[in-house]
Scaffold this active site. Structure first.
Site, PDB file in Angstrom:
ATOM      1  N   SER A   1      -5.318 -69.531 -33.186  1.00 56.79           N
ATOM      2  CA  SER A   1      -4.575 -70.792 -32.616  1.00 56.79           C
ATOM      3  C   SER A   1      -5.205 -71.911 -33.105  1.00 56.79           C
ATOM      4  CB  SER A   1      -4.567 -70.843 -31.099  1.00 56.79           C
ATOM      5  OG  SER A   1      -3.718 -69.710 -30.668  1.00 56.79           O
TER       6      SER A   1
ATOM      7  N   ASP B   1       3.492 -77.030 -29.555  1.00 52.67           N
ATOM      8  CA  ASP B   1       1.992 -76.572 -29.155  1.00 52.67           C
ATOM      9  C   ASP B   1       0.826 -77.136 -29.959  1.00 52.67           C
ATOM     10  OD1 ASP B   1      -0.285 -75.462 -27.974  1.00 52.67           O
ATOM     11  OD2 ASP B   1       0.869 -73.220 -28.041  1.00 52.67           O
TER      12      ASP B   1
ATOM     13  N   HIS C   1      -2.559 -75.624 -26.281  1.00 52.56           N
ATOM     14  CA  HIS C   1      -2.902 -74.556 -25.424  1.00 52.56           C
ATOM     15  C   HIS C   1      -4.664 -74.495 -25.622  1.00 52.56           C
ATOM     16  CE1 HIS C   1      -2.252 -71.329 -28.364  1.00 52.56           C
ATOM     17  NE2 HIS C   1      -3.348 -71.051 -28.156  1.00 52.56           N
TER      18      HIS C   1
HETATM   19  N1  ARG Z   1       0.150 -66.574 -26.710  1.00 50.37           N
HETATM   20  C1  ARG Z   1      -0.403 -67.835 -27.511  1.00 50.37           C
HETATM   21  C2  ARG Z   1      -2.044 -67.203 -27.748  1.00 50.37           C
HETATM   22  O1  ARG Z   1      -2.378 -66.136 -27.585  1.00 50.37           O
HETATM   23  C3  ARG Z   1      -0.320 -68.855 -26.558  1.00 50.37           C
HETATM   24  C4  ARG Z   1      -1.025 -68.704 -25.276  1.00 50.37           C
HETATM   25  C5  ARG Z   1      -1.047 -69.985 -24.480  1.00 50.37           C
HETATM   26  N2  ARG Z   1       0.453 -70.373 -23.803  1.00 50.37           N
HETATM   27  C6  ARG Z   1       0.717 -69.841 -22.622  1.00 50.37           C
HETATM   28  N3  ARG Z   1       1.901 -69.999 -21.909  1.00 50.37           N
HETATM   29  N4  ARG Z   1      -0.168 -69.260 -21.841  1.00 50.37           N
HETATM   30  O2  ARG Z   1      -2.960 -67.900 -27.230  1.00 50.37           O
HETATM   31  N1  GLU Z   2      -2.343 -67.756 -29.337  1.00 49.19           N
HETATM   32  C1  GLU Z   2      -3.281 -67.122 -29.839  1.00 49.19           C
HETATM   33  C2  GLU Z   2      -4.656 -68.139 -30.124  1.00 49.19           C
HETATM   34  O1  GLU Z   2      -4.981 -68.533 -29.108  1.00 49.19           O
HETATM   35  C3  GLU Z   2      -2.893 -66.970 -31.334  1.00 49.19           C
HETATM   36  C4  GLU Z   2      -1.764 -66.151 -31.149  1.00 49.19           C
HETATM   37  C5  GLU Z   2      -2.352 -64.706 -31.791  1.00 49.19           C
HETATM   38  O2  GLU Z   2      -2.991 -63.996 -31.000  1.00 49.19           O
HETATM   39  O3  GLU Z   2      -1.893 -64.317 -32.753  1.00 49.19           O
HETATM   40  O4  GLU Z   2      -5.397 -67.774 -30.704  1.00 49.19           O
END
Ligand code: ARG
Ligand code: GLU
Length: 712
Positions: A647, A219, A84
């Site tokens: 991330s 990921d 991502h």
């Molecule tokens: N929650 C994770 C972060 O904050 C992954 C986000 C990307 N994935 C998604 N399905 N939108 O970045």
């Molecule tokens: N998916 C998040 C990012 O892009 C990390 C997850 C979180 O927020 O801890 O940094």
């Protein structure tokens, strides 16, 4: 009783500092944390993590783009981050013919690696406490004079530290300006895409599984850092060569077990752990629910258009993921804060703080005014905060077309209005980029829906008179016909010609375009009646928060206390382990490939397991990447305090080897940006063995493993 219990728990957690909470400054580990880390199993020294005298782990960690982390895993600049985090790069190389989002991408040789203009990675050269230099000469100064002096000092420090542009130097406040650090970076600009799994692996579970455990997402994506012949940063050139980093991570094939020490080393973006109760109240009862409400409307429209047209699905993939990510997190945040009874928790802490300063007159004179000030300022802020959120979500980032209008509206601010010709190339490029990911019928629907929302929900005082009149005069179709469709902005051919021939005359003509007039009206109203006041109030709140922070630090003198995240390099650590999400449920610490097969559903895009993965699973062809009972591990969780920006961060074992890549947090712990709950906060990492398995067995790109240092 409940209240008493909370006070007691708070006392307990402040006395016995639970170091799993916290994002620590790598340059100061030796002073505070290293003993505790070693007690938890860490076998290395503070110097191994961060040193300016010799190569250390920090030389293998980068700020990837503007909000992710990446780590180096080979002598030839090979870099791992999340799928991502590479998503917009992968998307930018994708089309219906070459759909790397769906099919994945693997460069078979270095010549095939794809360049990504605009993508940068930053290596931290060093960080230093510069509080004294920033505050030099500010004694006795107040308000603007004080701010001005600080600004000047910061500029001087940054200039000196940048060595004539060789480095990028940034001074940032910690503890709300009670401390300052300078961060000195080397910035690399030729970053190429090496490989990415298909979304059916890299984004498996999609937005449904996002922020959730148990998780089965691979990921990750692979990039390479390029440098000039002297191993120094350079703009993209075919003559550039792979960068040789000072340090890179060895990769462990040994895997992880419950209670193992885990350290996450990366760039957490923003936390707010020291807010007063009024601020938490505003977030959980106003800001989060309202922003969620607005985005729900937009996401519904995008999802429908994406499902019915493959071209739109690709065009809006990255926009959709970005919009839905915070949308979901905000919902988890509200839920978590409520479950923790965060407001009472904050209020109890405030009682303690009050009791502490009331014991001493000099403390009372320093801190006695803080809570009344917060109370007043947050009450003043609430309506402006609401208007700010509506404009931000709807006008500034809601519809696509406004972002293009803004690009041209912005020219009016430029001193060099007379030199518009110079901007022609840049504008033409921006127009082309815009239309690559623009679908008119999708955006028209978003436009109408969002304009109706702001019209209906915002106090008329916060809306321009003409806007209200237009909105009242037309029905939805009329609004589109009179404003959107009458404008040149949605016409690619015309816009390209305008950009190419941009001069004063064209520019003046554009000022009469119906969308430009409509947008400028909203923008002007925002600038005159909302933005200024909102940011002034925030600044005043910031000053009170600085005093509050100083008070908290003084009250808790001698204890470990960490500064809120500010997108600078931090060390966080904890242990591998599951948790109890709710009464009667226990979550294990790890998932495996059988869980992927369990979620398989060819009908649903997000759960469509690729054929090749089925084959490998059926043959149990996992190579050397298995864990216990010959299962293939996929993801695992630990009690490490992380946030957005983490991330892509390396998850490191006790011996300093890479065992995973951080990519998410668990649903029950998404409030940790505001309040950390050691029982429910877990970070999610993809197991490095699954990453290697996908590269080697699934993608057939095992040649990449030859440059890594695998440890068995
Ligand atoms: N929650 C994770 C972060 O904050 C992954 C986000 C990307 N994935 C998604 N399905 N939108 O970045
Ligand atoms: N998916 C998040 C990012 O892009 C990390 C997850 C979180 O927020 O801890 O940094």
């Amino acid at each position: 009783m409940k209240r008493f219990l909370i006070v007691f728990l708070l006392l307990l957690s402040f006395v016995v500092t639970d170091a799993r909470e916290g994002m620590w400054i790598p340059a100061l580990l030796d002073k505070y944390n290293i003993e505790e880390m070693q007690q938890m199993g860490f076998k290395l020294s503070a110097d191994d993590v961060y040193s300016i005298n010799h190569n250390s782990m920090k030389d293998a960690v980068v700020l990837f783009g503007s909000g992710c982390t990446g780590e180096l895993v080979s002598h030839d600049g090979l870099l791992l981050t999340n799928h991502h985090c590479g998503y917009s790069s992968i998307q930018s190389h994708s089309s219906v013919e070459h759909d790397y989002l769906t099919d994945g991408f693997w460069a078979a040789s270095r010549e095939q690696e794809l360049s990504n203009p605009g993508l940068k990675v930053r290596f931290l050269d060093r960080m230093n406490d510069v509080t004294d230099s920033v505050l030099a000469g500010t004694e006795g100064l107040k308000n603007e004079a004080f701010e001005g002096k600080i600004k000047d000092n910061i500029k001087t420090i940054e200039e000196a530290a940048s060595f004539n542009g060789k480095y990028e130097a940034v001074v940032k406040p910690l503890f709300y300006g009670n401390q300052y650090f300078v961060y000195v970076y080397k910035v690399f600009k030729d970053i190429r895409l090496v490989g990415a799994p298909p979304s059916s692996i890299g984004k498996f579970g999609g937005d449904t599984d996002n922020w959730m455990w148990p998780r089965h997402t691979g990921d990750f994506s692979v990039f390479r850092v390029y440098a000039d012949k002297n191993n120094e940063p350079a703009e993209y050139s075919p003559d550039n060569v792979p960068y040789h980093p000072k340090s890179f991570f060895p990769i462990s094939l040994k895997g992880i077990s419950p209670d193992d020490f885990i350290m996450v080393f990366g760039f957490p973006g923003k936390t707010e752990e020291y807010l007063p109760s009024e601020a938490v109240d505003l977030v959980m009862n106003q800001r989060d629910p309202e922003r969620v409400g607005i985005r729900t409307q937009k996401l519904e429209i995008l999802a429908r258009h994406m499902a019915s047209d493959p071209k739109v699905r690709i065009q809006y993939a990255s926009k959709y993921a970005g919009t839905s990510n915070s949308w979901k997190r905000w919902q988890g945040e509200v839920r978590g804060l409520k479950q923790m009874d965060a407001l009472s928790g904050k209020q109890s802490f405030e009682d303690l703080f009050r009791q502490w300063y009331e014991k001493d007159d000099s403390l009372t004179s320093l801190y006695g005014n803080i809570f009344p000030q917060f109370k007043k300022l947050y009450a003043d802020l609430a309506p402006y905060s609401r208007a700010y959120d509506y404009y931000n979500e709807i006008v500034f980032r809601g519809t696509d077309i406004f972002s293009l209008v803004n690009t041209f509206s912005f020219l009016a601010d430029k001193e060099n209005e007379k030199q518009l010709e110079k901007l022609r190339d840049d504008l033409t490029k921006r127009v082309r980029e815009f239309f690559k990911d623009y679908d008119r019928s999708t955006d028209e629907e978003v436009f109408v829906r969002l304009m109706r929302l702001i019209q209906a929900n915002l106090d008329p005082l916060f809306l321009p008179f003409d806007f209200q009149k237009i909105m009242r005069s037309y029905d939805d179709e009329g609004l589109l016909n009179k404003i959107y469709r009458k404008s040149v902005f949605s016409d690619e051919g015309k816009m390209e010609n305008i950009a190419k021939g941009m001069d004063e005359k064209e520019f003046r003509k554009l000022q009469h375009d119906p969308l430009m007039v409509f947008y400028n009206d909203l923008l002007g109203h925002y600038q005159r009646n909302i933005g200024g006041i909102y940011f002034d109030l925030q600044e005043e709140i910031g000053e009170v928060q600085k005093d509050y922070m100083a008070g908290i630090m003084s009250m808790r003198k001698g204890e470990l206390i960490y500064p809120d995240a500010n997108l600078t390099l931090r060390v966080a650590y904890g242990k591998v382990g599951g948790y109890k999400p709710a009464d009667g449920i226990i979550y294990r610490y790890q998932t495996t490939i059988s869980g992927i097969m369990g979620k398989d559903n060819p009908e649903i895009y997000d759960y469509h397991v690729p054929e090749k993965l089925h084959e490998l699973y059926n043959k149990k062809d996992y190579g050397i990447y298995t864990g216990r009972q010959d299962e293939l591990p996929v993801a695992f969780i630990a009690s490490v305090h992380t946030t957005g920006g983490n991330s892509g961060s390396p998850a490191i074992n006790a011996s300093g080897e890479l065992v995973g890549i951080n990519f998410d947090r668990c649903w029950e712990g998404t409030m940790s940006d505001i309040m950390f709950d050691p029982d429910h906060c877990r970070n999610i990492m993809v197991d490095i063995r699954y990453v290697l398995f996908v590269i080697d067995k699934f993608a057939g790109a095992g040649y990449l493993l030859n440059e890594m240092n695998l440890i068995d």
